[in-house]
Design a protein around this motif. Sequence first.
Motif, PDB file in Angstrom:
ATOM      1  N   ILE A  31      62.169  92.795  36.100  1.00 29.05           N
ATOM      2  CA  ILE A  31      63.374  93.092  37.025  1.00 29.05           C
ATOM      3  C   ILE A  31      64.248  92.108  37.326  1.00 29.05           C
ATOM      4  N   ALA A  32      63.671  90.810  37.792  1.00 27.59           N
ATOM      5  CA  ALA A  32      64.891  89.921  38.401  1.00 27.59           C
ATOM      6  C   ALA A  32      66.005  89.536  37.275  1.00 27.59           C
ATOM      7  N   GLY A  33      65.480  88.983  36.227  1.00 29.55           N
ATOM      8  CA  GLY A  33      66.466  88.441  35.292  1.00 29.55           C
ATOM      9  C   GLY A  33      67.291  89.937  34.539  1.00 29.55           C
ATOM     10  N   PRO A  34      66.645  90.884  34.183  1.00 27.54           N
ATOM     11  CA  PRO A  34      67.279  91.917  33.682  1.00 27.54           C
ATOM     12  C   PRO A  34      68.288  92.762  34.641  1.00 27.54           C
ATOM     13  N   TYR A  35      67.915  92.655  36.004  1.00 28.11           N
ATOM     14  CA  TYR A  35      68.768  93.314  36.978  1.00 28.11           C
ATOM     15  C   TYR A  35      69.966  92.275  37.264  1.00 28.11           C
ATOM     16  N   GLY A  36      69.659  91.025  37.097  1.00 30.92           N
ATOM     17  CA  GLY A  36      70.965  90.216  37.398  1.00 30.92           C
ATOM     18  C   GLY A  36      71.959  90.560  36.440  1.00 30.92           C
ATOM     19  N   CYS A  37      71.352  90.606  35.051  1.00 31.28           N
ATOM     20  CA  CYS A  37      72.342  90.622  33.920  1.00 31.28           C
ATOM     21  C   CYS A  37      73.178  92.198  34.231  1.00 31.28           C
ATOM     22  N   THR A  38      72.419  93.225  34.678  1.00 31.06           N
ATOM     23  CA  THR A  38      73.054  94.442  35.043  1.00 31.06           C
ATOM     24  C   THR A  38      74.181  94.451  35.852  1.00 31.06           C
ATOM     25  N   ALA A 186      70.199  89.244  42.600  1.00 31.65           N
ATOM     26  CA  ALA A 186      71.452  89.056  43.327  1.00 31.65           C
ATOM     27  C   ALA A 186      72.055  87.643  43.298  1.00 31.65           C
ATOM     28  N   LEU A 187      71.017  86.534  43.333  1.00 34.71           N
ATOM     29  CA  LEU A 187      71.179  85.264  43.338  1.00 34.71           C
ATOM     30  C   LEU A 187      71.502  84.909  41.909  1.00 34.71           C
ATOM     31  N   LEU A 188      70.991  85.396  40.994  1.00 38.50           N
ATOM     32  CA  LEU A 188      71.289  85.232  39.743  1.00 38.50           C
ATOM     33  C   LEU A 188      72.853  85.437  39.282  1.00 38.50           C
ATOM     34  N   SER A 190      75.234  85.726  41.370  1.00 39.85           N
ATOM     35  CA  SER A 190      75.940  85.129  42.331  1.00 39.85           C
ATOM     36  C   SER A 190      76.204  83.643  41.537  1.00 39.85           C
ATOM     37  N   GLY A 191      74.991  83.065  41.195  1.00 39.24           N
ATOM     38  CA  GLY A 191      75.159  81.969  40.405  1.00 39.24           C
ATOM     39  C   GLY A 191      75.798  81.619  39.191  1.00 39.24           C
ATOM     40  N   VAL A 192      75.545  82.662  38.365  1.00 41.68           N
ATOM     41  CA  VAL A 192      76.187  82.914  37.100  1.00 41.68           C
ATOM     42  C   VAL A 192      77.886  82.814  37.154  1.00 41.68           C
ATOM     43  N   ALA A 193      78.111  83.836  38.056  1.00 46.53           N
ATOM     44  CA  ALA A 193      79.674  83.999  38.390  1.00 46.53           C
ATOM     45  C   ALA A 193      80.069  82.772  38.818  1.00 46.53           C
ATOM     46  N   SER A 194      79.621  81.954  39.594  1.00 50.66           N
ATOM     47  CA  SER A 194      79.991  80.747  40.360  1.00 50.66           C
ATOM     48  C   SER A 194      80.126  79.648  39.030  1.00 50.66           C
ATOM     49  N   ALA A 195      79.199  79.725  38.056  1.00 50.37           N
ATOM     50  CA  ALA A 195      79.110  78.559  37.187  1.00 50.37           C
ATOM     51  C   ALA A 195      80.419  79.031  36.197  1.00 50.37           C
ATOM     52  N   LEU A 196      80.413  80.109  35.991  1.00 49.93           N
ATOM     53  CA  LEU A 196      81.796  80.802  35.119  1.00 49.93           C
ATOM     54  C   LEU A 196      83.005  80.277  35.694  1.00 49.93           C
ATOM     55  N   TYR A 197      82.926  80.297  36.972  1.00 50.26           N
ATOM     56  CA  TYR A 197      84.412  79.853  37.806  1.00 50.26           C
ATOM     57  C   TYR A 197      84.747  78.615  37.630  1.00 50.26           C
ATOM     58  N   GLU A 198      83.219  77.732  37.782  1.00 54.00           N
ATOM     59  CA  GLU A 198      83.588  76.157  37.721  1.00 54.00           C
ATOM     60  C   GLU A 198      83.847  75.827  36.386  1.00 54.00           C
ATOM     61  N   ARG A 199      83.376  76.677  35.176  1.00 49.34           N
ATOM     62  CA  ARG A 199      83.635  76.285  33.924  1.00 49.34           C
ATOM     63  C   ARG A 199      85.348  76.451  33.619  1.00 49.34           C
TER      64      ARG A 199
END
Length: 401
Positions: A31-38, A186-188, A190-199
């Motif tokens: 659930i955690a990883g897959p739903y974060g990707c969803t 949800a943390l996933l 958020s974290g990925v979106a922040s990393a994409l912004y920083e990139r």
Amino acid sequence: MQTSPPDPAKHGQEARGPLSGVRVLDLSAYIAGPYGCTLLADQGADVIKIEPPDGDNLRQYPSTLSSESRAFLGVNRGKRGLVLDLKKSEDHAALLRLVREADVLVHNFRPSVPKRLGIDHDRLNLINPRLIYCAVTGYGETGPMKDKAGYDQVLQTMTGMCALQGKRGGAPEIIYGSVVDYYAAALLASGVASALYERERSGLGQYVGVSLLRSALTMQSARMIWAEGEALDIGRDMRSGGVTGIHPTGEGYLYLSANTAHFWKALCAKTGLDALADDPRYDSVRKRAEHAAEIIPQLHAALATRGAHEWETLFGDEVPCAAARRIEDMFEHPQVLAEGIVGTFEHPLVGRYRGVTHPIKFGRTPGPVPSAAPALGQHAESLKASEMPWRDFSEEAESKT
């Protein structure tokens, strides 16, 4: 049957979302990883769910659907499906080819596994320095428990959630619904979106770590406070007790919240308990909790005169409340329908089904209408034909790593 939400293309964005153009490789399961990707797919990212030949274990979970797991459908909407056996050199090389063009890779392997599979962060960073590499673990990347498998209810129990969920002095109780997993998802996102912004500023990807341990404790930030000089074993229960909670009515159950003076007075007025409203013994949340044994019998006697749905209507906006409903009641709830939270999906095995669509609203870039969760390997042929010359780059891929 309720149709899907209005086509976002009407907003002039051709169904684009804020993450359109972002390619995500989802190697995670449960659930955690897959739903974060969803959640990323909901925002327009192109998510490719990469499963082993036996598929994500969530596909095997109990379900009244004969052809697919209800849990899998709910957790994996909006993705394309591909099967890769990373123990085979040609499939491993195929993944490395995808990594070169990807923006994000997500997995939930235990920390020691990625290096064994040849997909650890250091190696993939050499292939694609712009890659956001997100690992979901049970307990984190360091420490004595790092290689233990983590599961939602295990972490609930470990971190005190179950002890506080249970009745005072009673046995601990599980919170059903995988709340730790979904919060980690949800943390996933958020974290990925922040990393994409920083990139966008640095031009470089980075490692993003999400753990169920962090998720479970972060959910309890209001409890997880230990001030210098105070005892460790103190009351940390956030429940205000007394009036606020679920109560029986003449028919069904009703949740009431009366933590403010305004709501307390409105509750007393609506239930005919006016004498309690101005009683100085009950003029604060703390006092009402202390005198619950005096208040609750009177409240229950009043609530017994009507059903939960009647009280819900009577209280209106003056007393925060909700009649206890089943999840099944949400498919046709007028507020859910008005918000377009539930839509219709077409699945090659299940057929038509209804489920959650966009959890977040974006006014200018609303994102695509979500598609159904993929059948196992559903998009393999189209991916091979359009994006992956499978068999002719294995040697080249390995030589550059």
